[in-house]
Design an enzyme around this catalytic site. Structure first.
Site: not given
Length: 335
Positions: A74, A97
């Site tokens: 997301l 990340k």
């Protein structure tokens, strides 16, 4: 959970999920996509039709009893909330990340995963490419002599107007998107205990989004790490190690295609040597490693290392943000 199988839920139908994660999961033995969730039902249904699984809402995916692990891709600002929900629902989490947008949030997730005996990793796929093992072996064998400087750069052309990486509410900016790679590479080569000696960020005056940056880190034994990153560049993805006996450089360090054969260039005062290495699919290797960790032991030493590294990355990112001199640029974000 089936001891031989990992049932995945894909939380977020991002470009990287479509290009890299879902194709990789199809190739990993013992992995199966069970659920797919997106901001819109239509997008989730399209992904499920193409890649398998059932289209679900975010909460339905987190609560699904037949999902063991969540791959989370997301927008940055949503990582913490949904990773926390997944961990509380006893799901293992592989998070793109950055893991979160603050050191406190990362610490909270790390503590929760450790408390519940769950696997939690930040998906720096480049760490799984064997080219870095060769670099570290040359360093440890003394081919560079005493290491003095590590330098790294990761820059990409400006994303298109309207890209979420320009939206401050979604954790935008080049530091969290590309700057984390040189920082994590410095951790890999120089170890823990890095401090931020100085930093500069070029920011858009209207949005406050950082578009380019430069940071100087120092290791506990005095090695400098000179790191550059940004959205205002031609593509570059590299690092180099400079010792008192030789200089070693690697291009395409962070996102090499699977078919790419890396070339290391070692330069001494009177000698030049090139090493051509085998290619590797680092994204598939990252997901396969995570799946193995899920199938095997929880709370193993290797997982404590992943959690510790995630906390260290978040600490360094926050230190860069707090230390940085900000250079203002009008119209830096394309419109």
């Amino acid at each position: 959970m089936d001891a031989l199988r990992v049932r995945w839920g894909v939380l977020g139908c991002s470009a990287i999920a479509e290009r890299r994660a879902l194709p990789a999961l199809r190739e990993i033995d013992g992995s199966e996509v069970v659920g797919v969730a997106s901001r819109t039902t239509e997008r989730a249904e399209r992904f499920a039709a193409e890649h398998g699984g059932t289209a679900l809402s975010y909460q339905e995916l987190v609560d699904a009893p037949d999902i063991d692990a969540v791959y989370l891709s997301l927008p940055n600002s949503l990582h913490f909330g949904w990773a926390e929900r997944a961990l509380r629902a006893s799901k293992h989490v592989l998070c793109e990340k950055p893991m979160t947008v603050s050191a406190d949030q990362t610490d909270a997730l790390v503590a929760l995963a450790a408390e519940r005996g769950l696997v939690l990793r930040e998906n720096f796929a480049f760490l799984h490419h064997p080219q870095h093992d060769v670099v570290r072996a040359l360093l440890e064998r003394g081919r560079l002599g005493r290491l003095r400087t590590f330098s790294s750069a990761f820059g990409v052309p400006p994303p298109k107007p309207g890209d979420i990486r320009y939206d401050p509410a979604l954790g935008a900016g080049c530091l969290l998107d590309v700057g984390v790679y040189p920082i994590r590479a410095a951790q890999l080569m120089l170890g823990d205990g890095l401090t931020v000696a100085g930093a500069t960020l070029r920011v858009d005056t209207e949005t406050g989004v950082d578009m380019a940056g430069h940071a100087l880190l120092v290791s506990e034994n005095g090695v400098f790490a000179d790191l550059e990153f940004g959205f205002q560049h031609s593509y570059r993805s590299r690092y180099a190690l400079w010792g008192d006996a030789a200089h070693l450089s690697l291009e395409r360090a962070f996102t090499p295609p699977a078919e790419h054969r890396p070339q290391l260039l070692l330069e001494e005062q009177d000698h030049r040597e090139e090493f051509t290495l085998d290619g590797a699919d680092q994204f598939r290797a990252s997901l396969a490693s995570f799946a193995t960790a899920v199938r095997e032991t929880r709370g193993a030493e290797e997982e404590r290392e992943w959690l510790r590294s995630a906390r260290e990355t978040a600490r360094l990112v926050e230190a860069v943000q707090q230390t940085a001199v900000r250079v203002r640029q009008r119209g830096a974000v394309p419109s």
